[in-house]
Design a protein around this motif. Structure first.
Motif, PDB file in Angstrom:
ATOM      1  N   GLY A 149       0.818  -1.218   0.000  1.00 23.98           N
ATOM      2  CA  GLY A 149       0.000   0.000   0.000  1.00 23.98           C
ATOM      3  C   GLY A 149       0.851   1.267   0.000  1.00 23.98           C
ATOM      4  O   GLY A 149       2.082   1.222   0.001  1.00 23.98           O
ATOM      5  N   SER A 189      -1.717  -9.917   0.176  1.00 19.76           N
ATOM      6  CA  SER A 189      -2.856 -10.806  -0.025  1.00 19.76           C
ATOM      7  C   SER A 189      -2.819 -11.309  -1.465  1.00 19.76           C
ATOM      8  O   SER A 189      -1.950 -10.907  -2.240  1.00 19.76           O
ATOM      9  CB  SER A 189      -4.160 -10.040   0.216  1.00 19.76           C
ATOM     10  N   GLY A 204      -2.263  -2.615   6.749  1.00 20.74           N
ATOM     11  CA  GLY A 204      -3.296  -3.027   5.791  1.00 20.74           C
ATOM     12  C   GLY A 204      -4.688  -3.037   6.408  1.00 20.74           C
ATOM     13  O   GLY A 204      -4.908  -3.591   7.475  1.00 20.74           O
ATOM     14  N   LYS A 246      -9.132  -2.354   5.019  1.00 23.56           N
ATOM     15  CA  LYS A 246     -10.031  -1.957   3.931  1.00 23.56           C
ATOM     16  C   LYS A 246     -10.437  -0.504   4.107  1.00 23.56           C
ATOM     17  O   LYS A 246     -10.848  -0.105   5.195  1.00 23.56           O
ATOM     18  CB  LYS A 246     -11.274  -2.850   3.948  1.00 23.56           C
ATOM     19  N   THR A 287       2.294   9.943   7.121  1.00 30.15           N
ATOM     20  CA  THR A 287       1.949   8.835   8.026  1.00 30.15           C
ATOM     21  C   THR A 287       3.165   7.955   8.240  1.00 30.15           C
ATOM     22  O   THR A 287       3.468   7.546   9.379  1.00 30.15           O
ATOM     23  CB  THR A 287       0.784   8.001   7.453  1.00 30.15           C
TER      24      THR A 287
END
Ligand SMILES: NC(=O)C1=CN([C@@H]2O[C@H](COP(=O)(O)OP(=O)(O)OC[C@H]3O[C@@H](n4cnc5c(N)ncnc54)[C@H](OP(=O)(O)O)[C@@H]3O)[C@@H](O)[C@H]2O)C=CC1
Ligand SMILES: O=C([O-])CC(=O)C(=O)O
Length: 437
Positions: free
Chosen positions: A104, A133, A178, A180, A332
């Motif tokens: 990500g 994943s 990770g 959603k 971040t």
């Protein structure tokens, strides 16, 4: 699972047959390779290589339990005995750092900082264990390729996989990124449930295979309640080892205070974010200091502090998305680095940092058994203690009560994931993540 690996002490390596493109053109002298049995999760054959200085050996077929010795590929598979090398003589023992959501946006900044040595120090070799994943496995290989091409001396081992029980093996740090994203029209309760399941599973995996003293930083939102779920599913790991990332909020608050006071932000200290990483978070200007003075003395505009400053920090993530088109990733990653460094280096005298931690005997009267951002100090040993010398006024108390109520309600929504019975989800208001609009 494919794995890239370079092991400081071992003289055995395992190369993944589907990853020959990752191999350097020339294998080092005395590197011997043999095909091994197919891997359980990938169906690919692997080859095993061993370095035997001044010796020629007939390649031997290797069979192995992939759980105990996973395969690898790429430049990290090449194993050299580095113990004798001058440069590595003073290095510490390698640490295992697991990262989820590794393909990500946040990870794309963070991994290179971890590998460079700027987080754990220039004498700290590191193994990166990247969790993805089925969705992201190709992208994860791309990430591993970029790590190869970066030639980081301290990066001794990289592995990628989709099974947290494999990837978290012996992890000493787990950076759980990770999750959603909340889609349009999705209820916060639904987000809590979907992501809660991810963190329940990862908590169980950490409990089963990670180092008993693993430090866990949950970044994936809603990070406080995800951290609570994770720790409840990992009863053999101390609850105090789990953190929810609120350091980005602290950094945002420092920036706004510096701007208003007209000073550079290194003059701003003692900033706490209380509570949830959501729009109910409380950036504390009562205890903050600017150039050693109380922030309220340096900034006379108290209306600004109570209204504009607070809301700006709470909604900074959303404001950034409006400009940038995506959520904060670089800052971040920087704040994750800050959060780790705050735990592995002694806190400067008189200062503190904040992090979301499990409430268990806190001195502020905040409800127990939630993950709440609070002021902490560390001796640099990876642990922390709560700061006692903070003051409260009615404004701060009222704001803290609101974010506390939100976290208590979130906790009820995930009771089915924390082993506390049937979930009842009645959130006081449909609050937002800082990045939502
Ligand atoms: N605490 C904080 O201060 C901040 C937290 N965040 C949070 O960090 C998280 C990651 O952000 P970012 O890296 O920008 O996000 P990205 O969308 O770039 O990456 C998120 C990763 O989450 C994984 N994921 C896990 N489950 C799902 C799912 N069901 N659907 C889709 N993706 C999933 C994906 O990886 P894979 O397919 O490999 O599982 C994906 O790569 C988010 O939850 C975000 O809200 C962001 C900024 C600040
Ligand atoms: O809402 C998001 O995903 C981003 C976020 O947490 C923030 O910017 O603080």
């Amino acid at each position: 699972m494919a794995m890239t690996k370079l092991n400081l002490n071992s003289t055995k390596t395992h190369l993944h047959s589907s990853q020959f493109s990752f191999l350097p053109r020339t294998l080092p002298k005395h590197l011997h390779c043999a095909f091994a049995s197919p891997h359980r999760t990938t169906q690919h054959a692997s080859i095993s290589c061993s370095v035997a200085p001044n010796q020629v050996q007939v390649p031997a077929v290797q069979t192995q339990d992939p759980k105990t010795k996973p395969e690898c590929y790429g430049v990290f598979c090449l194993t050299y005995d580095l113990k004798a090398e001058e440069e590595t003589r003073s290095w510490k023992k390698m640490i295992n750092v697991a990262v989820s959501g590794a393909a990500g946006m946040i990870s794309n900044h963070l991994l290179f900082k971890l590998a460079s040595g700027e987080v754990f120090g220039p004498d700290q070799p590191i193994a990166l264990k990247l969790l993805g994943s089925e969705r992201s496995i190709q992208a994860l290989e791309g990430v591993a390729m970029e790590l190869e091409d970066s030639l980081f001396p301290l990066l001794r081992e990289v592995s990628i996989g989709i099974d947290p029980y494999e990837v978290f093996q012996d992890a000493e740090w787990a950076l759980l990124i990770g999750a959603k994203p909340r889609g349009p029209g999705m209820e916060r309760a639904a987000l809590l449930d979907i992501n809660g399941q991810i963190f329940a599973e990862q908590g169980k995996a950490l409990n089963a295979v990670a180092s008993r003293n693993v430090k866990v930083i949950v970044v994936g939102n809603p990070c406080n309640t995800n951290a609570l779920i994770c720790l409840k599913n990992a009863p053999n790991i101390p609850a105090r080892n789990f953190h929810a990332l609120t350091r980005l909020d602290e950094n945002r608050a420092k920036c706004q205070l510096a701007l208003k006071a007209g000073v550079f932000y290194d003059k701003v200290s003692n900033v706490t974010i209380w509570g949830n990483h959501s729009t109910t978070q409380v950036p504390d200007f009562l205890n903050a200091r600017i150039d050693g003075l109380p922030a309220k003395d340096a900034i006379k505009d108290h209306k600004w502090l109570e209204e504009e400053f607070t809301e700006t920090v709470q909604k900074r993530g959303g404001a950034l998305i409006q400009k940038w088109g995506r959520s904060s990733a670089a800052s971040t990653a920087v704040s994750i680095v800050d959060a780790i460094r705050s735990l592995v280096t002694p806190t400067p005298e008189g200062d503190w940092f904040c992090t979301g931690v499990y409430t268990n005997g806190n001195p502020y009267g905040i409800a127990e058994d939630i993950v709440f951002s609070m002021p902490c100090r560390s001796k640099g040993d990876g642990d922390y203690e709560l700061v006692k010398d903070v003051i409260f006024d009615d404004y701060l108390r009222q704001r803290i009560a609101k974010t506390e109520a939100e976290l208590l309600a979130e906790k009820k929504c995930v009771a089915h994931l924390t082993g506390e019975g049937i979930a009842v989800c009645d959130l006081p208001v449909d609050t937002m993540l800082p990045g939502e609009m």
